[in-house]
Write an enzyme that holds these catalytic residues in place. Structure first.
Site, PDB file in Angstrom:
ATOM      1  N   ASP A 331      15.656 -18.532  -9.968  1.00  0.00           N
ATOM      2  CA  ASP A 331      14.481 -17.879 -10.515  1.00  0.00           C
ATOM      3  C   ASP A 331      14.949 -16.869 -11.558  1.00  0.00           C
ATOM      4  O   ASP A 331      16.120 -16.490 -11.596  1.00  0.00           O
ATOM      5  CB  ASP A 331      13.731 -17.171  -9.376  1.00  0.00           C
ATOM      6  CG  ASP A 331      12.356 -16.690  -9.798  1.00  0.00           C
ATOM      7  OD1 ASP A 331      11.869 -17.146 -10.845  1.00  0.00           O
ATOM      8  OD2 ASP A 331      11.780 -15.855  -9.086  1.00  0.00           O
ATOM      9  N   ASP A 656       7.743 -21.365  -4.068  1.00  0.00           N
ATOM     10  CA  ASP A 656       9.143 -21.803  -4.051  1.00  0.00           C
ATOM     11  C   ASP A 656       9.530 -22.486  -2.748  1.00  0.00           C
ATOM     12  O   ASP A 656      10.574 -23.154  -2.678  1.00  0.00           O
ATOM     13  CB  ASP A 656      10.083 -20.605  -4.265  1.00  0.00           C
ATOM     14  CG  ASP A 656       9.887 -19.946  -5.614  1.00  0.00           C
ATOM     15  OD1 ASP A 656       9.779 -20.672  -6.611  1.00  0.00           O
ATOM     16  OD2 ASP A 656       9.830 -18.702  -5.668  1.00  0.00           O
TER      17      ASP A 656
END
Length: 915
Positions: A331, A656
């Site tokens: 990320d 996620d």
């Protein structure tokens, strides 16, 4: 009513929603319709996924080849009435099963954590009345009211909006709250850009709104993620795969050799019982009883080391998986970047200034042509000493037209309010402005808050010395169209050069910077309020401030280290493509190769156009994937795995979780991560820092190195013991070592010698090696040759000493004691070889592992007891040895050490010649 499903709700104009949803934008639904829809669509909750029966889950922990071997060893030792050894082996099996069961149960909590995110109360309008109801009673078509602090209970299409801002980071990965509006959007608008929608489990941070419920429960965006999590298979780690393959091979070899031993003995006419016991002795000797315990303990030591480096391991095999990693998908926000907006450039009086420093900490300088500007702190105005009034006013506007607060708490700078406004405060403080002083000189008397339809904020400040000022900040378009001139460096007025300003903005935007414009207006001293009409024209343009969430310095170094280690790093983020690509280049993520036709960065919209084969190629060669959906994150991970990669995936949001679970190792953020992400992950970073991942990869490689060292060390003993038994059967000789003595050797040396290899330090150049190939065996051909040569030396040494003692007229007990000590001290000498599989012991340092030296001393002491203690003599059939016999044992061990060291030198010479 099924026609309510699968609509592009963000695309429809407000005028159509009442009819489509069969609801009312003022009164909501009536109770009869609510009950009908509850029966039709069910409750607004996530369906619990059916899990395995806990007893079945526990029993499956025993369904492994190595465990079968150990169970057989436990049964055999029990038959031999060695109850203590049998109990120890079974205890190892049981502990491993319990640990595995607990870890699997933890992994299944991800869906439970996700379901909890939808619990709570919600405010709805039904039959024209405002009601507070449990969120799970909401139905499609309900009119829901939202205000700051509320968690959105379902997917809503907004129909009224007053400055609504929603933190959607858990769902989209967007680093700042999303500002909402009511404008219909194109059908193909991505999830993160649907500004007229709000989604279940996201958090309202500012403003109020109301909207129609368009999806509930499993059909919400969060529900789809729940389904993805539940349907994602938990992958076996490279270690568990390799150990399973190794165990199956070992099982076949041991059973084959035991059967061969029995057949040879039977053909030689030996008594059936003696032949059977010899086969049992061979099986006991060849089984590495200490291997599962050693693996578990070595992984546990690795877990402890990683915890000291801010990485909490939730599933022990993940320690080694990190060492196998070939790709890290990271990320952006907070992992590769500071997660703190920072002003980097100021544009005033048509000149560009840089601002140094990162994060909210107000430490840095203003630079012009790379030279720092000195600050004049002697005047009340605190103007830059070079007398650039426009620069000073641009910074002052960002400080005063601001509703946030920047403060220091326990040496950390923290904010209350909007990250963008905090960055403006920090830049002003770097220029020497004093907040309290400015508030006294120009106290605020009125405010126009930011509104999405106007795209600006304005504040009125009264001056006791001159006219009052209105300071305005906002989007470039909204500010420039209201400006009639610009402020010069000397404080005078200069023409507004709009093309020049937009040229500067394009350059800033190309670097991924977010740009805000600033203006002011002089008003009379008796002005008491500011209105939209009062600032619609005749503003003076002050300048621009451009900011971004800068990369972490340690992340830049960590990415470089990973890439040097042959590990590719990919950025997968919910942020905009331009911003993500700019940060990626600053961090140093590699561009596609020159002969590649693929782009550096792809958006989620781009990925949606690719088939699976095209996605595999793009995932392999490109570095940045922005504005991606949860399904696309999952597809990217699957595409990389299909190319044969071991994938580590980082994330912090609910969106996620499916990809974290699918990845070979999922890495969640401990500070900013959601509970769903943490439960789905194998590892949690306590500092949300990419540099910790690099450190964990290094530890993972070290753990696997030490595991290979242990296996390389333990196999010659087991193979040597098996060969001793086979040789005895083949030639009709007396057994040089008994099954009980074999158990003593295997269990004591594995615990006191082999496990000490877990404390070996990381070898030089560990992060300069390429990742291990996923399909590579644990023991390569070169190491297998070493194992066979050491096994042969142990076999020769044991038989030579046994035969020598018998020839000298000593008892069988004395001869066997010599053979046992040959194995034990052969292992001790070989242990020093195995401290490094490539370097000499003298290169890595004799005293660099004090635990190993302690284990050697303790093992030697036990062997003295084994040899001289009457009790041990009775239990194990041992006998005292003479000094000459001990000298022979030491000589045998020294031969093993010298042979292996010479082999290492030869291989090092070969490598040098190849280079």
């Amino acid at each position: 009513m099924d026609n309510l499903r699968e609509k592009h709700w963000h695309h429809h104009p407000l005028s159509e929603l009442d009819a489509l949803l069969e609801s009312h934008n003022q009164n909501g639904l009536d109770e009869l319709t609510v009950k009908e829809r509850q029966l039709l669509y069910g409750s607004n909750r996530l369906t619990p996924q059916k899990g395995k029966n806990p007893f079945v889950m526990f029993m499956l922990q025993f369904h492994q080849p190595l465990v079968y071997i150990l169970l057989a060893a436990s049964i055999v030792t029990f038959i031999l009435q060695e109850y203590v050894d049998s109990g120890v082996i079974f205890a190892v099996i049981l502990v491993n099963a319990i640990v595995g069961f607990i870890q699997e149960m933890k992994a299944l909590r991800a869906v439970e954590a996700l379901a909890k995110s939808m619990e709570g109360k919600s405010t709805v309008i039904r039959d024209g009345h405002k009601l507070v109801i449990p969120s799970d009673e909401i139905v499609i078509g309900d009119l829901v009211i939202l205000q700051s602090g509320d968690r959105v209970p379902a997917d809503l299409r907004l129909i009224r909006n007053r400055e609504l801002q929603v933190d959607e980071s858990a769902l989209t990965g967007e680093s700042v709250p999303s500002q909402k509006n009511l404008t219909p959007l194109p059908i193909d608008t991505t999830l993160a850009d649907r500004d007229n929608m709000v989604y279940s489990s996201t958090l309202v941070t500012y403003g109020t709104a109301s909207g129609f419920v368009v999806e509930i429960g499993d059909n919400t965006e969060i529900g789809r993620i729940n389904t993805l999590i539940a349907n994602t298979q938990v992958l076996a780690t490279p270690l568990t795969i390799k150990i399973s393959e190794f165990s199956e091979l070992l099982l076949k070899i041991i059973l084959g050799l035991a059967a061969l031993t029995f057949a040879i003995g039977w053909l030689h006419g030996q008594p059936m019982l003696d032949t059977f016991m010899s086969a049992v002795a061979l099986a006991v000797g060849a089984i590495p009883e200490g291997l599962p315990a050693a693996i578990s303990i070595m992984l546990a030591i690795g877990v402890n080391k990683m915890a000291q480096r801010n990485a909490i391991i939730r599933k022990m095999p993940a320690v080694e998986t990190l060492g196998s990693t070939t790709i890290i998908c990271s990320d952006k926000t907070g992992t590769l970047t500071q997660n703190q907006m920072t002003v980097q450039h100021v544009f005033a009086s048509y000149q560009d200034y840089s601002v140094s420093g990162t994060g909210y900490t107000p430490q840095g300088e203003l630079l012009f042509n790379d030279e720092a500007l000195s600050l004049n702190t002697d005047t009340n105005q605190n103007v830059i000493s070079q007398n650039n009034v426009a620069l000073a006013e641009t910074l002052k506007a960002g400080l005063l037209c601001n509703d946030s607060r920047l403060f220091q708490q326990q040496s950390q700078w923290k904010i209350e309010g909007d990250p963008t406004e905090a960055a403006l405060i920090s830049s002003a403080l770097k220029a020497g402005f004093n907040i309290e002083q400015q508030d006294k000189l120009l106290p605020r008397i009125d405010t126009l808050p930011f509104e999405s339809q106007h795209q600006y904020m304005a504040t009125l400040h009264q001056s006791s010395q001159s006219d009052s000022y209105i300071y305005i900040k906002g989007s470039v378009e909204s500010i420039l169209k209201r400006c009639g001139n610009a402020l010069a460096a000397d404080g005078g007025s200069i023409p507004l050069d709009v093309p020049r300003i937009f040229e500067e903005i394009e350059q800033m935007a190309s670097r991924g910077l977010r740009v805000l414009a600033f203006a002011r207006k002089l008003v009379t001293q008796d002005s008491k309020s500011v209105t939209h009409e009062s600032i619609n024209t005749d503003l003076t343009f002050l300048g621009l401030q451009a900011m971004m969430d800068p990369p972490r310095e340690e992340a830049i170094q960590a990415v470089k280290a990973c890439q040097n280690a042959g590990i590719l790093v990919k950025m997968i983020t919910g942020d905009h493509v331009a911003t993500a690509a700019s940060i990626a280049r600053q961090i140093g993520l590699k561009e596609p190769s020159h002969d590649s036709t693929h782009n550096y960065a792809y958006s989620g919209h781009d990925l949606a156009q690719l088939n699976n084969q095209e996605l595999m190629e793009v995932a392999q060669s490109s570095a940045v994937f922005a504005r991606v959906t949860p399904e696309q994150k999952l597809r990217l991970v699957e595409a990389l795995q299909a190319k044969g990669h071991i994938v580590a995936m980082t994330g912090d949001g609910v969106n996620d979780a499916p990809a974290l679970k699918q990845a070979n190792i999922g890495i969640a953020m401990g500070l900013g991560g959601t509970e769903v992400a943490k439960e789905a992950a194998d590892m949690v970073l306590t500092n949300d820092n990419f540099a910790t991942i690099e450190a964990a990869v290094e530890e993972g490689r070290s753990v696997f190195d030490n595991l290979v060292k242990f296996i390389t060390w333990t196999l010659p003993t087991n193979a040597g013991e098996g060969l001793v038994i086979m040789t005895a059967i083949l030639f009709g000789l007396t057994l040089p070592i008994t099954p009980v003595q074999i158990l003593w050797i295997n269990m004591s040396t594995a615990l006191l010698l082999g496990l000490m290899l877990a404390f070996e330090q990381k070898e030089p150049g560990l992060m300069n090696r390429p990742p291990r190939k996923p399909g590579a065996p644990i023991i390569n051909f070169e190491l297998m040759i070493r194992v066979l040569s050491v096994s042969s030396l142990m076999l020769i040494g044991a038989y030579a000493l046994f035969a020598w003692a018998i020839a000298e007229g000593h008892s069988t007990e004395t001869a066997r004691t010599l053979a046992v000590n040959m194995f034990v001290f052969g292992e001790i000498f070989y242990l020093f070889n195995c401290r490094s599989l490539r370097y000499s012991m003298f290169k890595i340092g004799f005293f660099s592992n004090p635990w190993l030296l302690f284990g050697v001393v303790l093992m030697a002491s036990l062997q003295l007891a084994f040899t001289y203690s009457p009790t041990m003599n009775t239990l194990f059939g041992s006998a005292p040895l003479s000094a000459l016999q001990w000298l022979a044992v030491m000589a045998g061990g020294a031969v093993i050490f010298i042979v292996v060291e010479l082999e290492k030198r030869y291989r090092a010479y070969q490598e040098t010649q190849r280079k």
